[in-house]
Design a protein around this motif. Structure first.
Motif, PDB file in Angstrom:
ATOM      1  N   VAL A  75       0.839  -1.197   0.000  1.00 25.21           N
ATOM      2  CA  VAL A  75       0.000   0.000   0.000  1.00 25.21           C
ATOM      3  C   VAL A  75       0.881   1.256   0.000  1.00 25.21           C
ATOM      4  O   VAL A  75       1.701   1.450   0.892  1.00 25.21           O
ATOM      5  CB  VAL A  75      -0.940  -0.001   1.220  1.00 25.21           C
ATOM      6  N   ALA A 141      -0.819  -7.410   3.783  1.00 25.15           N
ATOM      7  CA  ALA A 141      -0.699  -6.031   3.312  1.00 25.15           C
ATOM      8  C   ALA A 141       0.508  -5.436   4.008  1.00 25.15           C
ATOM      9  O   ALA A 141       0.744  -5.694   5.194  1.00 25.15           O
ATOM     10  CB  ALA A 141      -1.952  -5.221   3.626  1.00 25.15           C
ATOM     11  N   SER A 156      -5.181  -0.248   4.933  1.00 24.83           N
ATOM     12  CA  SER A 156      -4.620  -1.572   4.668  1.00 24.83           C
ATOM     13  C   SER A 156      -5.482  -2.731   5.165  1.00 24.83           C
ATOM     14  O   SER A 156      -5.668  -3.725   4.453  1.00 24.83           O
ATOM     15  CB  SER A 156      -3.228  -1.676   5.298  1.00 24.83           C
ATOM     16  N   PHE A 166      -1.442  -7.469   8.433  1.00 23.37           N
ATOM     17  CA  PHE A 166      -0.973  -6.161   7.986  1.00 23.37           C
ATOM     18  C   PHE A 166       0.346  -5.907   8.695  1.00 23.37           C
ATOM     19  O   PHE A 166       0.409  -5.933   9.928  1.00 23.37           O
ATOM     20  CB  PHE A 166      -2.003  -5.086   8.325  1.00 23.37           C
TER      21      PHE A 166
END
Length: 234
Positions: A75, A141, A156, A166
């Motif tokens: 991201v 992520a 995210s 994440f």
């Protein structure tokens, strides 16, 4: 020591990589530094600094995540970090590089085509808009120093499957930021599983990886439009 030798030594310390990965990373470094002459991609301008400050930092974080056979969305990938090095180091990892700036994405897709990286794709989109069609589709992520944790979590965690992770690459001075983000992480379906401080090979630098496990679905109203996220972070 040249950049190939440094990469080989640093990756061996992390138990990552293979000979072609080293060559592909050097190729990516060459493309990055050449393009950086005409586009602001990175403040790093020397090949050895690319190795230590970018590649080995990303590799050290990736070594703690278990990458093979998984899907990852990076991201706000910027010039491709950490997603591009991770794609080159773990051919069984499927990487989506996500950024809102089209010229960065064009550069990354050119690199993917020239180097030959079948397990990576670069997508021009804002994370909150990308989440509409790709909600809870990724095992992982990740993001590297893009924004504060409460903002990153909202961008995210909606992309991560329940049971997925994440992982935010941060500095070791992020304790206050992490405390600030606690409520947001819980609201978005996550819980902090681990905070790893790690040494970047061939340097005296210590960085931090914050691992957030997705334990329940993110409520459907998140992520909000970015103007709302930035104006009123969770």
């Amino acid at each position: 020591m040249n950049e190939r030798e440094a990469l080989t030594q640093g990756l061996a310390e992390l138990h990552m990589g293979f000979p072609q990965a080293v060559e592909n990373l050097v190729h990516f470094s060459d493309l990055l530094l050449e393009k950086n002459k005409v586009m602001n991609l990175t403040a790093v301008t020397e090949p050895m600094e690319v190795v230590t400050r970018h590649f080995l930092d990303c590799a050290a974080a990736g070594a703690m995540l278990g990458l093979e056979g998984r899907t990852l969305v990076d991201v706000g990938c910027g010039a491709g970090f950490p997603g591009m090095p991770l794609a080159l180091l773990a051919p069984g990892l499927q990487v989506t590089l996500l950024d809102s700036l089209g010229k960065r994405i064009r550069f990354l897709n050119d690199c993917i085509a020239e180097i030959g990286v079948p397990n990576a794709v670069a997508v021009h989109a804002r994370a909150e808009e990308f989440a509409v069609a790709h909600r809870e589709q990724f095992d992982l992520a990740t993001s590297r120093a893009v924004a504060r944790m409460n903002v990153l979590a909202e961008l995210s965690l909606p992309l991560v499957k329940v049971g997925g992770v994440f992982a935010a690459m941060k500095s070791t001075g992020c304790d206050g930021e992490l405390r600030e983000a606690g409520q947001a992480i819980r609201l978005l379906g996550g819980e902090v599983e681990a905070v790893h401080d790690y040494h970047v090979p061939l340097t005296d630098v210590t960085q931090r990886l914050v691992v957030v496990r997705k334990v329940k679905p993110t409520p459907g109203k998140y992520p909000r439009p970015f103007r709302k996220i930035s104006a009123a972070p969770l």
